[in-house]
Design a protein around this motif. Structure first.
Motif, short mmCIF file in Angstrom:
data_model
loop_
_atom_site.label_atom_id
_atom_site.label_comp_id
_atom_site.label_asym_id
_atom_site.label_seq_id
_atom_site.Cartn_x
_atom_site.Cartn_y
_atom_site.Cartn_z
N PHE A 4 0.83 -1.20 0.00
CA PHE A 4 0.00 0.00 0.00
C PHE A 4 0.86 1.25 0.00
N PRO A 9 -2.68 3.43 -3.85
CA PRO A 9 -3.86 3.52 -4.71
C PRO A 9 -4.79 4.64 -4.24
N TYR A 11 -8.20 6.65 -3.53
CA TYR A 11 -9.59 6.45 -3.13
C TYR A 11 -9.89 5.02 -2.68
N LYS A 12 -8.92 4.35 -2.08
CA LYS A 12 -9.13 3.02 -1.53
C LYS A 12 -8.80 3.05 -0.04
N VAL A 14 -8.09 2.11 3.79
CA VAL A 14 -7.50 0.98 4.51
C VAL A 14 -7.40 1.37 5.99
N VAL A 25 -6.77 7.07 3.60
CA VAL A 25 -7.00 6.94 2.16
C VAL A 25 -6.16 7.99 1.45
N LYS A 77 -14.76 14.11 -2.06
CA LYS A 77 -13.89 12.94 -1.87
C LYS A 77 -12.53 13.29 -1.27
N TRP A 83 -15.10 10.44 3.86
CA TRP A 83 -14.64 9.07 4.06
C TRP A 83 -15.16 8.50 5.38
#
Length: 89
Positions: A4, A9, A11-12, A14, A25, A77, A83
């Motif tokens: 990671f 990445p 908009y993912k 964790v 994120v 976003k 989020w």
């Protein structure tokens, strides 16, 4: 977690590595990748068994949060509020 940090990445969400936060994120803001940490780890949310009344109250309260430009952040976003609402509630 190592992959990671390398790939980052967008908009993912964790699990957060920062103490006291639930998630993190990467987002693209002003042409740069930015890391956002969101959610207070000590607070109850839908994953920790919050009631429907708590969920309704939080979503109503957080719907009115605005950024420095005066715009609502619930659909932005690049904001931690977006989020937190999406992942935690």
């Amino acid at each position: 977690m190592e992959s990671f940090k390398k790939n980052k990445p967008l908009y993912k969400p964790v699990k957060s590595t920062k103490q006291g936060k639930k998630g993190m994120v990467y987002v693209m803001k002003d042409g740069k990748k930015r890391l956002l940490h969101f959610g207070d780890s000590s607070m109850t949310d839908k994953r920790k068994g919050a009631s429907k009344a708590q969920q309704k109250s939080y979503l109503a309260r957080s719907a009115g949060i605005r950024n420095k430009q005066g715009k609502l952040t619930k659909n932005d976003k690049t904001s931690a509020n977006y989020w937190s609402r999406k992942v935690n509630w």
